[in-house]
Design a protein around this motif. Structure first.
Motif, PDB file in Angstrom:
ATOM      1  N   GLY A  95       0.789  -1.229   0.000  1.00  0.00           N
ATOM      2  CA  GLY A  95       0.000   0.000   0.000  1.00  0.00           C
ATOM      3  C   GLY A  95       0.818   1.274   0.000  1.00  0.00           C
ATOM      4  O   GLY A  95       0.287   2.350   0.276  1.00  0.00           O
ATOM      5  N   ASN A  96       2.098   1.178  -0.321  1.00  0.00           N
ATOM      6  CA  ASN A  96       2.925   2.373  -0.474  1.00  0.00           C
ATOM      7  C   ASN A  96       2.821   2.865  -1.906  1.00  0.00           C
ATOM      8  O   ASN A  96       2.750   2.058  -2.835  1.00  0.00           O
ATOM      9  CB  ASN A  96       4.391   2.062  -0.152  1.00  0.00           C
ATOM     10  CG  ASN A  96       4.581   1.655   1.287  1.00  0.00           C
ATOM     11  OD1 ASN A  96       4.279   2.417   2.187  1.00  0.00           O
ATOM     12  ND2 ASN A  96       5.069   0.447   1.498  1.00  0.00           N
ATOM     13  N   ALA A  97       2.847   4.175  -2.089  1.00  0.00           N
ATOM     14  CA  ALA A  97       2.803   4.760  -3.429  1.00  0.00           C
ATOM     15  C   ALA A  97       4.159   5.363  -3.747  1.00  0.00           C
ATOM     16  O   ALA A  97       4.867   5.844  -2.851  1.00  0.00           O
ATOM     17  CB  ALA A  97       1.711   5.821  -3.515  1.00  0.00           C
ATOM     18  N   TYR A  98       4.516   5.345  -5.031  1.00  0.00           N
ATOM     19  CA  TYR A  98       5.801   5.842  -5.505  1.00  0.00           C
ATOM     20  C   TYR A  98       5.591   6.648  -6.774  1.00  0.00           C
ATOM     21  O   TYR A  98       4.618   6.449  -7.495  1.00  0.00           O
ATOM     22  CB  TYR A  98       6.750   4.677  -5.821  1.00  0.00           C
ATOM     23  CG  TYR A  98       6.993   3.770  -4.652  1.00  0.00           C
ATOM     24  CD1 TYR A  98       8.036   4.015  -3.771  1.00  0.00           C
ATOM     25  CD2 TYR A  98       6.173   2.670  -4.416  1.00  0.00           C
ATOM     26  CE1 TYR A  98       8.258   3.184  -2.671  1.00  0.00           C
ATOM     27  CE2 TYR A  98       6.385   1.832  -3.329  1.00  0.00           C
ATOM     28  CZ  TYR A  98       7.433   2.093  -2.466  1.00  0.00           C
ATOM     29  OH  TYR A  98       7.644   1.285  -1.391  1.00  0.00           O
ATOM     30  N   GLY A  99       6.540   7.536  -7.060  1.00  0.00           N
ATOM     31  CA  GLY A  99       6.489   8.311  -8.287  1.00  0.00           C
ATOM     32  C   GLY A  99       7.877   8.549  -8.847  1.00  0.00           C
ATOM     33  O   GLY A  99       8.868   8.525  -8.116  1.00  0.00           O
ATOM     34  N   CYS A 100       7.948   8.763 -10.168  1.00  0.00           N
ATOM     35  CA  CYS A 100       9.213   9.123 -10.812  1.00  0.00           C
ATOM     36  C   CYS A 100       8.905   9.962 -12.037  1.00  0.00           C
ATOM     37  O   CYS A 100       7.779   9.997 -12.524  1.00  0.00           O
ATOM     38  CB  CYS A 100      10.033   7.887 -11.195  1.00  0.00           C
ATOM     39  SG  CYS A 100       9.237   6.811 -12.398  1.00  0.00           S
TER      40      CYS A 100
END
Length: 177
Positions: free
Chosen positions: A124-129
């Motif tokens: 349930g962790n969100a990430y972005g790049c």
């Protein structure tokens, strides 16, 4: 455009001048679906990427593979493919996993924005790049990234807060907690 066929393979059609079809070419476009190539055999047109979810970005494409890895291909001028480079790719490459990822780490959702990408892991962790104009990667900065960074949790979130769904827009991002 992207889809997953009943055979489990990812398919793409439309514009591909940046390799966003994932079929090892930068032909102008395809008016019919073509199979996205298998990352382990990018020159073999008979093999394809098995996927459970796909998302089209501005000039790049994303998928969650049936192996739990995230894959990306197409334009990478802002680092939106999340492989630590700014190199355009005509076939899928693995999106990097966070440095502190456990051995059983898997992705469950990806979303492509204009020049950025978002992902959610099985915890349930969100990430972005990619491009971080307007802070759309959610890490509290406006610094663009070629590797995934963790999206911050809301200041008033309970300790057991997790992300359930994400969506990348042109200049903003959305999530359901």
């Amino acid at each position: 455009s992207l889809a997953i066929g009943s055979d489990g393979y990812a398919y793409a059609w439309g514009r591909s001048d940046s390799g966003q079809l994932g079929n090892n070419t930068t032909t102008a476009y395809s008016t019919v679906p073509v199979r996205v190539r298998d990352p382990s055999s990018p020159t073999d047109k008979n093999k394809g990427l098995k996927a459970i979810q796909v998302s089209a970005g501005g000039d790049h494409s994303l998928a969650v593979g049936s192996d739990g890895n995230a894959y990306a291909w197409g334009s990478n001028g802002s680092g939106q493919l999340g492989d630590g480079t700014y190199t355009t790719r005509t076939t899928p490459v693995k999106v990097s996993k966070p440095a502190d990822a456990p051995t059983n780490f898997t992705y469950v959702q990806v979303s492509g924005g204009y020049n950025d990408s978002l992902a959610i892991d099985s915890d349930g962790n969100a990430y972005g790049c990619g491009d971080n104009t307007y802070g759309k990667l959610g890490d509290g900065t406006s610094t663009s990234r070629a590797m995934l960074v963790k999206v911050s949790k809301p200041a008033d979130a309970p300790t057991d807060f997790i992300y359930m769904q994400i969506s990348a827009g042109a200049g903003h991002s959305l999530a359901v907690g």
